[in-house]
Write a protein that holds these residues in place. Structure first.
Motif, PDB file in Angstrom:
ATOM      1  N   GLU A1223     -15.608  32.801   7.470  1.00 55.02           N
ATOM      2  CA  GLU A1223     -15.814  33.974   8.597  1.00 55.02           C
ATOM      3  C   GLU A1223     -16.365  35.000   8.532  1.00 55.02           C
ATOM      4  OE1 GLU A1223     -11.576  34.370   9.547  1.00 55.02           O
ATOM      5  OE2 GLU A1223     -11.303  32.324  10.080  1.00 55.02           O
ATOM      6  N   ARG A1224     -16.521  35.384   7.082  1.00 58.50           N
ATOM      7  CA  ARG A1224     -16.935  36.851   6.577  1.00 58.50           C
ATOM      8  C   ARG A1224     -18.823  36.677   6.763  1.00 58.50           C
ATOM      9  NH1 ARG A1224     -14.991  40.005   8.920  1.00 58.50           N
ATOM     10  NH2 ARG A1224     -13.550  38.274   9.762  1.00 58.50           N
ATOM     11  N   ILE A1225     -19.032  35.479   6.722  1.00 57.92           N
ATOM     12  CA  ILE A1225     -20.767  35.512   6.730  1.00 57.92           C
ATOM     13  C   ILE A1225     -21.414  36.037   7.850  1.00 57.92           C
ATOM     14  CG2 ILE A1225     -22.372  33.816   7.045  1.00 57.92           C
ATOM     15  CD1 ILE A1225     -20.925  31.957   5.176  1.00 57.92           C
ATOM     16  N   THR A1226     -20.594  36.125   8.966  1.00 56.85           N
ATOM     17  CA  THR A1226     -21.167  36.667  10.211  1.00 56.85           C
ATOM     18  C   THR A1226     -20.677  38.296  10.564  1.00 56.85           C
ATOM     19  OG1 THR A1226     -19.276  35.755  11.486  1.00 56.85           O
ATOM     20  CG2 THR A1226     -21.177  34.563  11.524  1.00 56.85           C
ATOM     21  N   ASP A1227     -20.162  38.873   9.615  1.00 51.09           N
ATOM     22  CA  ASP A1227     -19.458  40.255   9.744  1.00 51.09           C
ATOM     23  C   ASP A1227     -20.527  41.008   9.859  1.00 51.09           C
ATOM     24  OD1 ASP A1227     -16.758  41.343   8.495  1.00 51.09           O
ATOM     25  OD2 ASP A1227     -18.452  42.812   8.143  1.00 51.09           O
ATOM     26  N   THR A1228     -20.389  42.207  10.779  1.00 48.30           N
ATOM     27  CA  THR A1228     -21.263  42.980  11.028  1.00 48.30           C
ATOM     28  C   THR A1228     -21.653  43.934   9.809  1.00 48.30           C
ATOM     29  OG1 THR A1228     -19.276  44.726  11.459  1.00 48.30           O
ATOM     30  CG2 THR A1228     -20.303  43.295  13.546  1.00 48.30           C
ATOM     31  N   CYS A1229     -21.216  44.072   8.701  1.00 51.24           N
ATOM     32  CA  CYS A1229     -21.192  44.831   7.642  1.00 51.24           C
ATOM     33  C   CYS A1229     -22.082  43.927   6.715  1.00 51.24           C
ATOM     34  CB  CYS A1229     -20.100  45.550   6.965  1.00 51.24           C
ATOM     35  SG  CYS A1229     -20.285  46.224   5.342  1.00 51.24           S
TER      36      CYS A1229
END
Length: 1458
Positions: A1223-1229
């Protein structure tokens, strides 16, 4: 047969859109059902079974019709049909697992209707769906609840078994709707059991007892009270509260007694959390009733808090258009009735004291309670009648019509219960008549709740008529009293109702031929008294209607005593009394005051009497004129202003003051009581004090005649201190004694008069004076040795208290307002090193307690068991052993706590705070013992004082050197927190940062109780998780960019956690909540990196030394506070194996790096704290969605590092971590994305055996990372490449093909990345047959995606096909790819496919069938371009295949011919 068709047609029409039609259809079916119930029920059942997809509304209407037929013809329905109806309703009710209220409620109602007769059959069906260990359907529980309501005698025998099955389910319940239905059911069950037990003579099993259910009820109570009532859902809280109220009647007595303080406190706390109060009050009423019925002793300790809360409720406005507010008001009054039956004295004192409150709502509420008690508790109120009559005078003077309306209602209630026949009842009758004469309002009140004069007047007219017609006992009270109100002018407007009542009374007496019908006004003893004065030597107010008679016989004696001038002044007073021209009255008063010869004592007295008589009708005008006279120039110079008048040049100013004071005295004597009370302080005493002067000693005897009603202190001060017996002092003491039985003055006025200073007497003369009571001597001796000594004012109040106790107090008392202060000074002295002091102190407290009982209305000879216990305490104080003294001190406090009024508690506590710094260590320790015992017993009602008390304790800590007292202060903070947790935490958190050592001690004290510490830690964790950790501020206008500045509250809470965990006794709480706390502090750590302290941190701090302030600021560094808290947490959780390597490697300092700050902690935790990791990971997951990047970075970094260790596989949390990383692969950061890619790559290190399981996800993640566009430093790309390298070491070759699955992903970037990855992987497959097969497997996909709608995907396809061309195994195809598939060059797709197909058929004929099948799969592609290319490709392919087959056939034929 016709009826069947009609019924069927009606069932079809049951769902008509028109509600009127629906209702008519229902009535028609019911009519048919009443004639043939079995047939109609069968048709309804068949209809439902044949139409399983009926809309819900239609099903509901049919089910409701079945219910109506069952209810009306239950006795005529056959048993087999009943069984089938039960089965149908049960199936309909539970068919859907989701709650569909209308449908399932209709089915449930059928079961309830049948259950009224066939309860055993119903229970057999319901209990089959109510199995142990499985949460039942919502409406199964609801049906059981409704059955217990409708069929009490049938259900109660089943309830023990039902509750036994239900109890384990309560712990399994997580959803609020299920909690609600269980709570509601328990409430209904309890009510049914109570009804059953109340009617055992009708019950089928009369052996059922309450204790049959006590065990199950208490187990359910435990869950509801300790868990569910804390819910955030208001509806659930109210239902749980209602259930607790009903259940309290069934709890074992010892259990209820144990739980009562907490239960009452919780229920009272619900008033603040809910806007709807009726259910709460109903529950409170049931709990009070249960506790009173069992004879609870604990209830008495809670009475003060209960009365305050109930009084607040009864003062709330009642909206009669809103039934719940009316019900709540009635329930509150019912609570007062219950308490009145057990605590009548305390309740009456509380209510009557509230009548003295000037707040309108408070008075209205108190009057409502008083009226209710008079009506509902007749026998209990019988002994309180005189006390009530005396106290009701206070609200008679209120100016608010709303209050007056309540007063009239109370008077009406009193009339029916014999109050008005008693002494003082005539004042209440006069109040009614006065308000029958009210003038019109002339304007509409702005407040809609306001009571107009017209409404109040009409109410009083009706009340007077009611007295006359329905209250027979009042006949002799009203006749002939009402006659006397006909002639005075102020009652002129009341003539009509007066005459109506007099006619009725006269007719009644004449018809009964009573002798009292004939009135002889000239006879002695005829009482036409309208004002209640008994006067001997002045004109009688009894005969105000006949002023000429005032000048008859009673004046002859006065004339001979006072002379003609004094007599004339009094005559003028009587005449002015009857004059209603205010201007004329003012002029005459002016003339009297100017003309009087102030040197003549007799004339001075006559002037004062005349003005006093005038004041009985013109109080305001008289007071204004006296004040004006007191301010005139006559009091500043002895001559000049009276120059025009004879004999005025020698006017003595002191004599004029004497006249003025006497005038005020007679004004106070004759003024109407209801008007006097509001003016005694501001208009009379204040002006007297301005003119008091002790120079007029020769006129002392005359002045004391007045002072008997006003002021004594200056006289007693003027007497010589070395002589006890002087005429003046004797007269003062006699006057004080007489004042204890006032006839017209309120007791508060008496108290002002009674400030007599006797402590300046010489000891020997005082001690041997017979005029002073022994109790006064004893108290005086005791108080001389107090340290610190009493102030002068305290001495005054003490003596006043003693003399009140000696002479016997009247019934209409005010509060003994100095009891708390006196006990607070005396209590610590009970452990004084001097035994004489100890005994004297306990004697004083003993006497003070009895004085307080007199204030509460008890008789002089009343003996209280608890107060008598002080005598036993006194004997124990003779033992000098410290432990015995402190234990005895605790016993003393329990007695004080029981008898001390709530309003005195705060004064006592603050006196004890002063005692904490007593010069005697014994006394300071005793102060702490008394303080803590009081707080335990009575602290629950002190919420508003908590911040102030904590501040005082904080200040005292700075002055105390005694370690034992410091510990006790910590205990005080702990006790307050157990009772007012939220307030204590909020107050301490708000203390200035950095916390000083004393604030830290207070926080550490809260860690001493593991249960409390757990609550505080959980509260802080909850707030830390939602609070803003920092704000972005512009540091300077000259510098660009923003600076992160910490917010104060989260910083303060982190400091608080640090201090609490320093207390070793918090270890259990820390261990219990470790996963949550570790997660919260780890996130806090991430929120502290690079965050600065606010510049105004020390603006409100108590630190005065700048250097010290700087050192404190450094200690309060945002990051350091978080690190220290985390370090202490690990130590307190006994994770030394984690802390040690972190210390050795300097990991704490390395944590300042935003990307590496969790590495060391994670490594150590993974190695040494494995079992705790699953819960930590679960608690950290929500932070991954936080809006603050720093928190997401922290958690992602932690998870990423965890994946580097095999422990995550052993603990079975790999899936959870993997999902979160994806899920974090597409994080804005970008940093979060980089850490997520790193974590996924770390799987190959920590759990290599799981790489192939997640091959698809890992390859997709890595390819996405390698094609990352928003990656300025190429950090993500590098991590992706590194991760890919790690993964490929363990990836099976067969799983490489899984990457092509991503070709069909809707996400353009993922498709592009997947295709690029395939090209990059070709270098690993060069020369490998397996890889060649894989390329052929995806070749069709690549060819078709050359027409992809996304140009980037097309370029990726060209790149991959050129790179992979050498692996395909065809030189012609490879050359074709190299020539035509250039990224920036266009491609004619049709020609390209046409040429390529020829080479595929020629070079790979064995693959043609595979290509054909693969292409067909793309006919369902999401993209039209791909589908079109697939059709083109298979078309070309088929043509060339046909040609190829034909050529091969011809070649074969040629071979055969040969």
């Amino acid at each position: 047969q016709m009826g069947m068709y009609v019924t069927l047609a009606l069932l079809d029409a049951a769902n008509d859109r028109d509600p009127v039609v629906q209702e008519q259809v229902r009535k028609s079916i019911l009519t048919l059902g009443n004639q043939q119930p079995d047939k109609v029920l069968s048709m309804c059942q068949d209809y439902l079974l044949k139409h399983p997809k009926l809309v819900v509304g239609h099903r509901v209407l049919i089910l409701q019709t079945i219910e109506l037929v069952v209810k009306s013809r239950i006795d005529d329905i056959s048993y087999p049909k009943i069984k089938s109806v039960i089965q149908l309703a049960s199936d309909e009710m539970t068919k859907s697992k989701e709650v569909v209220p209308e449908w399932q409620q209709a089915a449930s109602n059928i079961l309830v209707a049948v259950g009224n007769k066939y309860i055993n059959d119903i229970m057999e069906e319901i209990l089959s769906k109510f199995q142990p260990g499985v949460l039942p359907h919502f409406f199964v529980v609801q049906t059981l609840a409704n059955l217990s309501d409708s069929n009490v005698y049938g259900m109660v025998p089943f309830l023990n078994a039902i509750m036994g099955t239900m109890l384990p389910m309560l712990g399994m319940t997580k959803q609020d709707n299920m909690k609600w239905v269980f709570s509601s059911a328990l409430c209904r069950f309890s009510e049914s059991i109570l009804e059953y037990l109340a009617n055992l003579d009708k019950a089928p099993d009369p052996t059922v007892r309450k204790d049959t259910f006590s065990s199950e009820i208490y187990s359910a109570y435990d869950v509801l009270f300790n868990s569910w009532i804390q819910s955030r859902e208001s509806k659930l809280r109210l239902t749980v509260a209602e259930a607790l109220g009903s259940m309290s009647h069934l709890m074992a007595h010892d259990k209820l007694e144990e739980q009562l303080p907490k239960l009452l406190l919780t229920i009272l706390g619900l008033y603040k959390k809910n806007s709807e109060h009726y259910i709460i009050t109903k529950s409170l009423c049931q709990v009070l009733e249960a506790s009173v019925n069992m004879g609870s002793r604990v209830l008495e300790t809670q009475i003060d808090g209960l009365l305050l809360a109930l009084h607040q409720q009864v003062c709330s406005p009642v909206d009669f258009s809103n039934p719940p507010t009316v019900k709540n008001h009635n329930e509150v009054l019912r609570c007062f009735t219950i308490l009145a039956n057990t605590f009548p004295d305390r309740l009456m004192v509380f209510v009557l004291q509230r009548l003295e409150n000037s707040n309108e709502r408070n008075r209205m509420g108190s009057l409502a309670v008083l009226r209710h008690l008079i009506n509902s508790s007749t026998s209990i109120m019988e002994t309180k009648k005189l006390l009530i009559l005396a106290s009701i005078r206070q609200p008679l003077a209120d100016h608010s019509n709303k209050v007056k309306k309540r007063v009239v209602q109370v008077i009406s209630a009193m009339a029916h219960h014999g109050y008005l026949e008693l002494e003082g009842g005539d004042l209440l009758v006069r109040f009614i008549i006065q308000h029958c004469a009210l003038p019109d309002t002339h304007h509409r009140p702005p407040d809609p709740e306001e009571v107009s004069n017209e409404a109040l007047r009409s109410m009083c007219d009706n009340t007077l008529h009611l007295f006359t017609t329905t209250v027979g006992r009042l006949t002799d009270v009203l006749w002939p009293m009402l006659l006397c109100y006909l002639t005075p002018n102020q009652y002129a407007s009341a003539t009509t109702p007066l005459c109506k009542s007099l006619i009725l009374l006269a007719n009644k007496k004449r018809a009964a031929q009573e002798a009292s019908f004939i009135i002889d006004f000239s006879a002695q003893g005829v009482d036409t008294h309208t004002h209640g004065h008994d006067v001997t030597d002045e004109p009688s107010p009894r005969l105000r209607a006949f002023p000429l008679s005032d000048l008859k016989t009673p004046w002859n004696h006065t004339f001979s005593l006072l002379g003609s001038v004094s007599f004339l002044y009094r005559c003028i007073g009587v005449i002015l009394q009857q004059c209603y021209n205010k201007e004329l009255v003012r002029k005459q008063l002016q003339e009297i005051l100017i003309s009087a010869r102030h040197n003549d004592a007799i004339e001075r007295t006559g002037v004062a009497m005349g003005i006093g008589l005038c004041a009985s009708s013109h109080l305001d005008g008289t007071l204004e004129k006296l004040e004006e006279f007191g301010k005139s120039d006559a009091f500043r110079k002895a001559s000049g202003i009276f120059g025009l008048l004879k004999d005025k040049n020698d006017v003595d100013v002191e004599k004029m003051k004497s006249t003025l004071i006497l005038c005020y005295g007679y004004v106070a004597l004759h003024a109407p009581e209801d008007q006097l009370l509001t003016r005694i302080d501001s208009d009379i005493l204040q002006n007297i004090s301005k003119n008091f002067n002790t120079k007029f000693r020769n006129d002392m005897q005359t002045s004391l005649t007045f002072v008997s009603f006003i002021y004594l202190q200056d006289f007693i001060k003027a007497e010589p201190t070395d002589v006890m017996r002087t005429p003046i002092r004797h007269l003062v003491l006699t006057t004080c004694a007489n004042l204890m039985y006032p006839t017209i003055l309120n007791i508060s006025f008496v108290h002002l008069c009674f400030c007599v200073h006797l402590f300046s007497f010489k000891t020997d003369t005082f001690d041997h004076c017979d005029a002073v009571p022994q109790s006064v001597k004893n108290l005086t001796q005791a108080f001389r040795i107090l340290d610190p000594p009493l102030t002068e004012n305290e001495n005054f109040d003490l003596l006043k208290t003693c003399l009140n106790g000696v002479y016997g107090l009247p019934t209409n008392l005010v509060t003994f307002h100095n009891l708390g202060a006196l006990v607070g000074r005396l209590g610590p002295r009970c452990t004084d090193p001097n035994p004489e002091v100890r005994r004297a102190a306990i004697d004083c407290i003993y006497r003070l307690m009895y004085i307080q009982l007199r204030y509460e209305g008890f008789s002089l000879d009343y003996k209280d068991d608890s107060v008598e216990g002080l005598l036993d305490v006194r004997e124990k104080l003779s033992n000098p052993d410290h432990s015995v003294l402190y234990k005895t001190c605790s016993e003393l406090t329990k007695i004080i706590s029981k008898r001390l009024p709530q309003q005195q508690l705060s004064t006592l506590l603050f006196m004890l705070f002063d005692g904490l710094v007593d010069s005697q260590s014994n006394c300071s320790r005793a102060s702490s013992v008394i303080l803590n015992t009081l707080l335990k017993n009575r602290g629950a009602g002190l919420q508003d004082l908590v911040p102030e008390m904590l501040e005082v304790l904080h200040n005292r800590l700075q002055l105390i050197g005694e370690e034992q007292v410091k510990v006790a202060i910590g205990q005080s903070v702990l006790i307050l927190a157990t009772q007012h947790l939220q307030t204590v935490v909020n107050t301490l958190v708000a203390y200035p940062l950095p916390y000083d050592s004393w604030s830290c001690e207070m926080w550490m004290a809260l860690g001493a109780d593991s249960t409390l510490a757990l609550q505080i830690i959980e509260m802080i964790i909850e707030k830390l998780n939602v609070m803003v950790p920092y704000v972005d501020k512009k540091e300077s206008m000259l510098r660009p960019g923003l600076t992160k500045v910490a917010t104060s509250q989260p910083l303060a809470m982190t400091c608080a956690l640090r201090e609490m965990m320093l207390n070793g006794q918090s270890a259990d709480a820390v261990a219990y909540v470790f996963p949550k706390l570790f997660s919260s502090l780890l996130v806090r750590l991430g929120s502290s990196v690079g965050v600065h302290l606010p510049k105004d941190l020390n603006s409100n701090s108590i630190i005065s030394d700048p250097a010290h302030a700087d050192s404190c600021v450094s200690l309060c560094c945002v990051f350091r506070v978080a690190v220290e808290a985390l370090r202490i947490l690990l130590g307190r959780a006994q994770l030394d194996a984690v802390v040690k390597p972190l210390d050795q490697e300097g990991a704490w300092d390395k944590m300042k790096d935003p990307q590496q700050h969790t590495t060391g902690v994670t490594l150590a935790m993974a190695k040494h704290a494995g079992p705790r990791l699953p819960a930590i990971v679960e608690n950290l997951c929500p932070s991954l969605c936080n809006i603050y990047e720093c928190q997401r970075v922290t958690v992602t970094a932690f998870f990423s590092e965890l994946l580097n260790h095999h422990v995550v596989t052993e603990l079975m949390i790999l899936d959870m971590l993997m999902n979160n990383m994806m899920e974090r692969i597409t994080d804005t950061c970008g940093t979060v994305r980089m850490l997520a890619v790193r974590g996924l790559g770390n799987i190959a290190v920590g759990s290599p055996e799981k790489v192939n399981k997640y091959a698809k996800e890992l390859l997709a993640a890595m390819s996405s990372g390698m094609e990352e566009k928003d990656d300025p430093g190429k950090l993500i790309t590098l991590e992706a490449m590194s991760g890919m390298s790690k993964i490929l070491l363990y990836l099976d070759q067969k799983n490489v093909q899984l990457s092509v699955v991503m070709f069909c992903q809707e996400n353009d970037e993922i498709r592009c990345a997947s295709i690029m990855l395939l090209g990059n992987l070709s270098k690993f497959g060069s020369g490998e047959p397996v890889f060649k097969d894989q390329i052929h497997n995806v070749l069709v996909s690549l060819l078709l995606h050359l027409s992809d709608p996304n140009p980037q995907v097309v370029k990726a396809c060209k790149y991959a096909m050129r790179i992979c061309a050498p692996v395909i195994g065809s030189e012609q195809i490879s050359a074709m790819f190299q020539k035509h598939l250039l990224e920036e060059k266009g491609l004619h797709y049709g020609e390209f496919i046409n040429d390529l197909t020829k080479y595929l058929i020629q070079d790979f004929p064995g693959m043609l069938n595979f290509y054909h099948i693969t292409v067909i799969q793309f006919f369902k592609s999401n993209w039209a371009e791909i589908r079109a290319s697939a059709a083109m490709f298979i078309g070309k392919n088929n043509i060339y295949i046909y040609i190829y087959i034909l050529v091969q056939y011809l070649v074969l034929q040629k071979f055969v011919l040969h």
